[in-house]
Write a protein that holds these residues in place. Structure first.
Motif, PDB file in Angstrom:
ATOM      1  N   GLN A  52      -5.204   8.275   2.877  1.00 17.62           N
ATOM      2  CA  GLN A  52      -4.384   7.176   2.355  1.00 17.62           C
ATOM      3  C   GLN A  52      -3.148   6.898   3.206  1.00 17.62           C
ATOM      4  O   GLN A  52      -2.282   6.123   2.806  1.00 17.62           O
ATOM      5  N   GLU A  61     -10.070  -3.572  -1.844  1.00 16.38           N
ATOM      6  CA  GLU A  61      -8.774  -3.105  -2.363  1.00 16.38           C
ATOM      7  C   GLU A  61      -8.217  -4.119  -3.344  1.00 16.38           C
ATOM      8  O   GLU A  61      -8.360  -5.324  -3.153  1.00 16.38           O
ATOM      9  N   ILE A  85       0.034   9.761  -3.571  1.00 14.57           N
ATOM     10  CA  ILE A  85      -1.222  10.045  -2.880  1.00 14.57           C
ATOM     11  C   ILE A  85      -0.873  10.136  -1.397  1.00 14.57           C
ATOM     12  O   ILE A  85      -0.784   9.132  -0.705  1.00 14.57           O
ATOM     13  N   PHE A  99      -5.205   3.436   6.482  1.00  9.70           N
ATOM     14  CA  PHE A  99      -5.406   2.235   5.678  1.00  9.70           C
ATOM     15  C   PHE A  99      -5.445   1.003   6.581  1.00  9.70           C
ATOM     16  O   PHE A  99      -6.296   0.131   6.428  1.00  9.70           O
ATOM     17  N   ARG A 118       0.699   3.566  -3.273  1.00  2.11           N
ATOM     18  CA  ARG A 118      -0.077   4.797  -3.093  1.00  2.11           C
ATOM     19  C   ARG A 118       0.805   6.003  -2.818  1.00  2.11           C
ATOM     20  O   ARG A 118       0.582   7.077  -3.347  1.00  2.11           O
ATOM     21  N   HIS A 119       1.822   5.835  -1.985  1.00  3.84           N
ATOM     22  CA  HIS A 119       2.642   6.980  -1.595  1.00  3.84           C
ATOM     23  C   HIS A 119       3.781   7.240  -2.574  1.00  3.84           C
ATOM     24  O   HIS A 119       3.911   8.356  -3.083  1.00  3.84           O
ATOM     25  N   HIS A 159       0.839  -1.202   0.000  1.00  5.95           N
ATOM     26  CA  HIS A 159       0.000   0.000   0.000  1.00  5.95           C
ATOM     27  C   HIS A 159       0.873   1.250   0.000  1.00  5.95           C
ATOM     28  O   HIS A 159       0.676   2.152  -0.818  1.00  5.95           O
ATOM     29  N   SER A 193     -12.433  11.190   2.020  1.00  2.00           N
ATOM     30  CA  SER A 193     -12.106  10.299   0.898  1.00  2.00           C
ATOM     31  C   SER A 193     -12.491  10.973  -0.414  1.00  2.00           C
ATOM     32  O   SER A 193     -13.286  11.912  -0.436  1.00  2.00           O
TER      33      SER A 193
END
Length: 184
Positions: free
Chosen positions: A39, A108, A34, A44, A28-29, A24, A171
């Motif tokens: 997030q 997810e 994000i 998460f 995502r990062h 994740h 979100s």
């Protein structure tokens, strides 16, 4: 090389939690930048724990030569689900009636960069769905992701948009999508 997919239940979450959190964060990062509070790894992980605490939660993780390549997880919608409660336009009562056996939510699905575009996401999705006995599957997708490309992938997999929702105050606004568990 071959990706090997493993199923997991909530009882096995402690053994796979760190891999899920690492993927994740990487995707995502680092990859997508994000960096919102929504997030964050902590938020998460809270959502992961919440989903896994519900009856019927399952996950699939793919590994190639011992290296995690991606994951998918989700849970059936029970009679007390809030899944449909944040729709911007209400759906018909019969459509949103849940009993824990009608609809499973794909919460997810995440694939690491080296494996994107290789079919791994589809394989994770189908491996996760294979043992499911529910009638339909639902997911939320940010229509802005990939300038609409991510939503287009789900449409190619047989999903259709049934409306939009924002499940958490911080979100994104998501497109809610549904398809039969058994691919039409």
């Amino acid at each position: 090389m071959t990706v090997v997919f493993s199923q997991a239940t909530a009882e096995q979450l402690p053994a796979i939690r760190e891999e899920i959190l690492r993927i994740h964060q990487e995707v995502r990062h680092r990859d997508f930048q994000i960096l919102t509070e929504f997030q964050s790894v902590e938020r998460f992980d809270e959502r992961l724990a919440n989903y896994a605490s519900r009856p019927g939660w399952t996950a699939v993780i793919g590994h190639e030569d011992g290296e995690a390549v991606g994951f998918a997880f989700g849970v059936p919608l029970g009679p007390d689900t809030q899944w449909w409660s944040t729709m911007t336009e209400p759906l018909p009562a019969e459509f949103i009636k849940e009993d824990g056996k009608r609809t499973v939510a794909l919460n997810e699905i995440v694939v690491r960069r080296p494996w994107r575009g290789s079919g791994v996401a589809w394989q994770l999705h189908e491996t996760w769905l294979a043992p499911r006995t529910e009638e339909r599957v639902t997911l939320l997708v940010n229509p802005a992701n990939g300038n609409g490309a991510v939503q287009a992938v789900y449409e190619a997999w047989g999903y259709r948009v049934v409306g939009h929702q924002q499940p958490f105050p911080d979100s994104p606004k998501y497109a809610a999508m549904v398809r039969p568990v058994a691919r039409p």
